[in-house]
Scaffold this motif. Structure first.
Motif, PDB file in Angstrom:
ATOM      1  N   UNK A   3      93.759  38.633  43.281  1.00 46.71           N
ATOM      2  CA  UNK A   3      94.240  40.016  43.335  1.00 46.71           C
ATOM      3  C   UNK A   3      93.915  40.667  44.662  1.00 46.71           C
ATOM      4  N   UNK A   4      92.698  40.463  45.129  1.00 43.17           N
ATOM      5  CA  UNK A   4      92.289  41.047  46.416  1.00 43.17           C
ATOM      6  C   UNK A   4      91.370  40.055  47.091  1.00 43.17           C
ATOM      7  N   UNK A  26      99.409  48.565  28.773  1.00 39.90           N
ATOM      8  CA  UNK A  26     100.794  48.120  28.995  1.00 39.90           C
ATOM      9  C   UNK A  26     100.861  46.876  29.885  1.00 39.90           C
ATOM     10  N   UNK A  27      99.688  46.387  30.316  1.00 44.83           N
ATOM     11  CA  UNK A  27      99.647  45.160  31.114  1.00 44.83           C
ATOM     12  C   UNK A  27     100.041  45.359  32.567  1.00 44.83           C
ATOM     13  N   UNK A  28     100.385  46.579  32.958  1.00 42.61           N
ATOM     14  CA  UNK A  28     100.903  46.806  34.305  1.00 42.61           C
ATOM     15  C   UNK A  28      99.847  47.109  35.357  1.00 42.61           C
ATOM     16  N   UNK A  29      98.627  47.353  34.924  1.00 42.64           N
ATOM     17  CA  UNK A  29      97.574  47.720  35.879  1.00 42.64           C
ATOM     18  C   UNK A  29      96.267  47.044  35.476  1.00 42.64           C
ATOM     19  N   UNK A  30      95.350  47.028  36.428  1.00 43.94           N
ATOM     20  CA  UNK A  30      94.043  46.413  36.206  1.00 43.94           C
ATOM     21  C   UNK A  30      92.973  47.396  36.672  1.00 43.94           C
ATOM     22  N   UNK A  31      91.945  47.598  35.868  1.00 46.48           N
ATOM     23  CA  UNK A  31      90.751  48.311  36.351  1.00 46.48           C
ATOM     24  C   UNK A  31      89.664  47.286  36.586  1.00 46.48           C
ATOM     25  N   UNK A  32      88.832  47.506  37.594  1.00 45.48           N
ATOM     26  CA  UNK A  32      87.841  46.498  37.975  1.00 45.48           C
ATOM     27  C   UNK A  32      86.816  47.138  38.889  1.00 45.48           C
ATOM     28  N   UNK A  35      94.284  48.913  40.100  1.00 48.55           N
ATOM     29  CA  UNK A  35      95.331  48.282  40.882  1.00 48.55           C
ATOM     30  C   UNK A  35      96.587  48.163  40.037  1.00 48.55           C
ATOM     31  N   UNK A  36      97.710  48.607  40.595  1.00 50.28           N
ATOM     32  CA  UNK A  36      98.995  48.460  39.908  1.00 50.28           C
ATOM     33  C   UNK A  36      99.557  47.099  40.283  1.00 50.28           C
ATOM     34  N   UNK A  55      99.254  48.202  44.820  1.00 43.68           N
ATOM     35  CA  UNK A  55      98.518  49.368  45.325  1.00 43.68           C
ATOM     36  C   UNK A  55      97.234  49.573  44.515  1.00 43.68           C
ATOM     37  N   UNK A  56      96.129  49.784  45.223  1.00 41.26           N
ATOM     38  CA  UNK A  56      94.891  50.053  44.498  1.00 41.26           C
ATOM     39  C   UNK A  56      94.353  51.428  44.862  1.00 41.26           C
ATOM     40  N   UNK A  57      93.651  51.992  43.895  1.00 47.34           N
ATOM     41  CA  UNK A  57      93.151  53.354  44.032  1.00 47.34           C
ATOM     42  C   UNK A  57      91.696  53.345  43.603  1.00 47.34           C
TER      43      UNK A  57
END
Lengths: 439, 177
Positions: A244-245, A260-266, A279-280, A285-287
């Motif tokens: 992912x990164x 919804x499977x569309x984003x990840x928190x980490x 991250x979407x 894009x990550x925030x």
């Protein structure tokens, strides 16, 4: 995943029309004390000779599943007054009532001309004297026999509790081999009953904490294959994966999917400080969601995707907090004595499971999302990392034993605090993540 | 990972300086340990081998200087003792410049996995920052945390836990050959 599509389900229709208003056989899981429901599951009728062994195996696995839930108690076959010799014949309710059977399951198995398993079953509410739900038929290749049996057990669980089952589901976990100071860890996947375990990575790189995607088709996990912890996204259908990164000077770990499977928190660690990011997956894009100098990690989405529960030591010790999905002021929810970590929101939305450390012991516990009604379900030298069954009624976690020969294994317990039991795995095991229900 | 740094030409002189530094640290530092204890703290059981390794060798760094510093429970602040070891590490690292220096942070088993990863990173970062403050170039220093995944000692008692709450300075390259 292709094998998941081989099962064909056919509704058989009722033996006799359902009486309009009688459905008394119902186990309500929110009640404090649950008496297991006595049931009978006579060996499914083998409709041709080739099906004889299959019918025994399938019936035995249905029984094993139901018993393992702690909600059902099989009435011994030795007590039977009447036998089921034909799937189509009417059931003699009085014979089953006399031996105090409340739920009766009958079934039939045959091997079709295409060499496939055809499994039919019906369930009955003995005391009401009526069929419980429709008869169902599953067709699948022989190597799917366990899944078919799990589906039968899930149907029965669902008819009696009013909630979906969890027998036809999988666990992704970390298989552990070797001594404590040189442990090999490989990503592995197995059925929820511990069968059909297979490795997904070779064990050469340290891997941690895999997580299923909401559709069960992808897995997030952390691997050290670059020498640094990085999050990977694995596609189970083709075994392809991507990082992912991969930013030099950082570590990333503790990922979880959005509902919804569309984003990840980490978590990302930069210059020694660990914060939470989102991250979407589509845009990449990550925030950054937290900016405190403390440790913020182990984020988990609420089932509606609007909030994130996580742990932080900003107060001086690990505690649980909830923040909006876009970041912003977190609200602390854990206030008991001790340290709280690894929060996971229940798929039902009502509870948060966590690991608690207190007085040198580890516990798996649950609390409501406002922090009230905290209950500790387990206690041991080292319990951690709860994961919820897809119906939110059972929690699986890692238990590690003490000492130089200490080893990790998986355990499950009902959210009620009953029915603690180990799951047999081929090797040591840790960091379970429960899949959604199979389809 | 086997790479040679650019600053090796001065390695021999430097080795002698380090021995001097360590010895003076023993007499003047009060709380500092003598060389043998320091070697013991490295956790590999290499006692009393000071004279057996070239002062510019990685073995010397590991056993005589000490590649590891240790932390109290759930802490990442550097003790007096740890600072003494890191002072010696910094001098050696500056003088025996390697292209890569990796600081590994570790935690004992009494913690949850993700938190211990973050805690190990804090420890590694504390060591990195200290070494930088002593003049080690930042671009040579990377950190990583193994959390509780790579314990040095395996018992479930404080005697082992205290050895596992550590940060280890690893230098790439091998000057022995």
């Amino acid at each position: 995943m292709q094998k998941w599509m081989v099962l064909i389900l056919v509704v058989l229709g009722l033996v006799s029309p359902l009486k309009a208003y009688a459905a008394p056989l119902k186990l309500t899981l929110t009640e404090g004390v649950i008496q297991p429901i006595p049931y009978a599951a006579p060996v499914f009728v083998a409709e041709n000779r080739a099906a004889e062994d299959w019918s025994k195996k399938i019936t035995a696995l249905v029984v094993q599943d139901l018993n393992s839930s702690g909600l059902f108690r099989e009435v011994s076959k030795a007590k039977y007054i009447s036998q089921i010799t034909s799937f189509a014949s009417p059931v003699q309710y009085s014979d089953w009532k006399a031996i105090n059977v409340q739920a009766l399951v009958t079934g039939a198995v045959k091997i079709s001309s295409k060499d496939q398993l055809v499994v039919k079953f019906r369930s009955y509410d003995v005391f009401a004297g009526q069929e419980l739900g429709d008869g169902l038929q599953f067709v699948g290749t022989k190597d799917r026999w366990r899944r078919i049996a799990h589906k039968v057990a899930d149907s029965l669980y669902s008819r009696i509790t009013g909630e979906s089952g969890y027998f036809d589901s999988q666990i992704v976990y970390v298989a552990e081999k070797g001594p404590k100071n040189a442990r090999q860890k490989a990503l592995s996947i197995m059925d929820a009953d511990g069968e059909n375990s297979r490795p997904l990575t070779d064990g050469k790189s340290l891997v941690l904490a895999p997580r299923f995607s909401p559709n069960g088709k992808q897995i997030l996990y952390t691997s050290y294959e670059t020498g640094f912890p990085r999050i990977y996204l694995l596609n189970l259908a083709n075994n392809r994966r991507r990082v992912l990164e991969n930013q030099r000077g950082t570590m990333s770990f503790a990922p979880r999917f959005s509902p919804d499977g569309g984003a990840v928190v980490y978590s990302v660690t930069k210059a020694g400080n660990t914060d939470i990011y989102r991250l979407v997956l589509g845009s990449g894009q990550s925030q950054r969601l937290t900016t405190a100098p403390s440790i913020e990690t182990a984020p988990s989405f609420s089932p509606d995707g609007r909030q994130i529960v996580f742990e932080s030591d900003r107060s001086g010790t690990q505690q649980l907090y909830i923040m909006p999905v876009a970041g912003g002021d977190p609200r602390r929810i854990s206030f008991g004595k001790g340290r709280y970590g690894t929060p996971v929101w229940s798929p039902r939305g009502d509870m948060i499971a966590f690991t608690k450390q207190s007085k040198g012991r580890f516990h798996i516990g649950v609390m409501r999302f406002d922090g009230s009604e905290e209950r500790l379900l387990t206690a041991s030298f080292l319990d951690e990392g709860p994961t919820w069954a897809p119906n939110g009624r059972v929690i699986m976690f890692t238990r590690e034993t003490r000492g130089a020969k200490g080893a990790s294994g998986l355990y499950s317990i009902d959210v009620s605090g009953r029915n603690l039991k180990p799951l047999r795995t081929p090797h040591g095991a840790s960091d379970p993540s429960w899949s959604p229900l199979g389809n | 990972m086997i790479k040679r740094g650019s600053g090796m030409k001065i390695k021999i002189i430097v080795g002698a300086l380090i021995v001097g530094f360590v010895l003076s640290g023993c007499t003047g530092g009060g709380g500092l340990l003598d060389n043998d204890d320091r070697a013991g703290l490295s956790g590999d059981g290499s006692f009393g081998q000071n004279g057996n390794f070239e002062p510019d060798s990685i073995e010397y760094f590991r056993t005589s200087i000490g590649d590891s510093v240790f932390f109290p429970v759930d802490q990442s602040s550097l003790t007096q003792q740890a600072q003494g070891i890191l002072d010696a590490q910094a001098t050696w690292l500056i003088d025996n410049a390697r292209s890569e220096i990796l600081i590994e942070g570790h935690a004992d088993e009494q913690g949850t996995r993700a938190y211990n990863l973050a805690l190990g990173a804090r420890r590694a970062s504390a060591v990195r920052n200290y070494l930088v403050s002593r003049g080690v170039p930042t671009d040579q220093l990377q950190i990583v945390s193994f959390g509780k995944e790579r314990p040095l000692e395996v018992c479930s008692q404080e005697s082992c836990y205290s050895q596992n709450r550590r940060a280890v300075t690893r230098v790439s390259g091998d000057l022995a050959g």
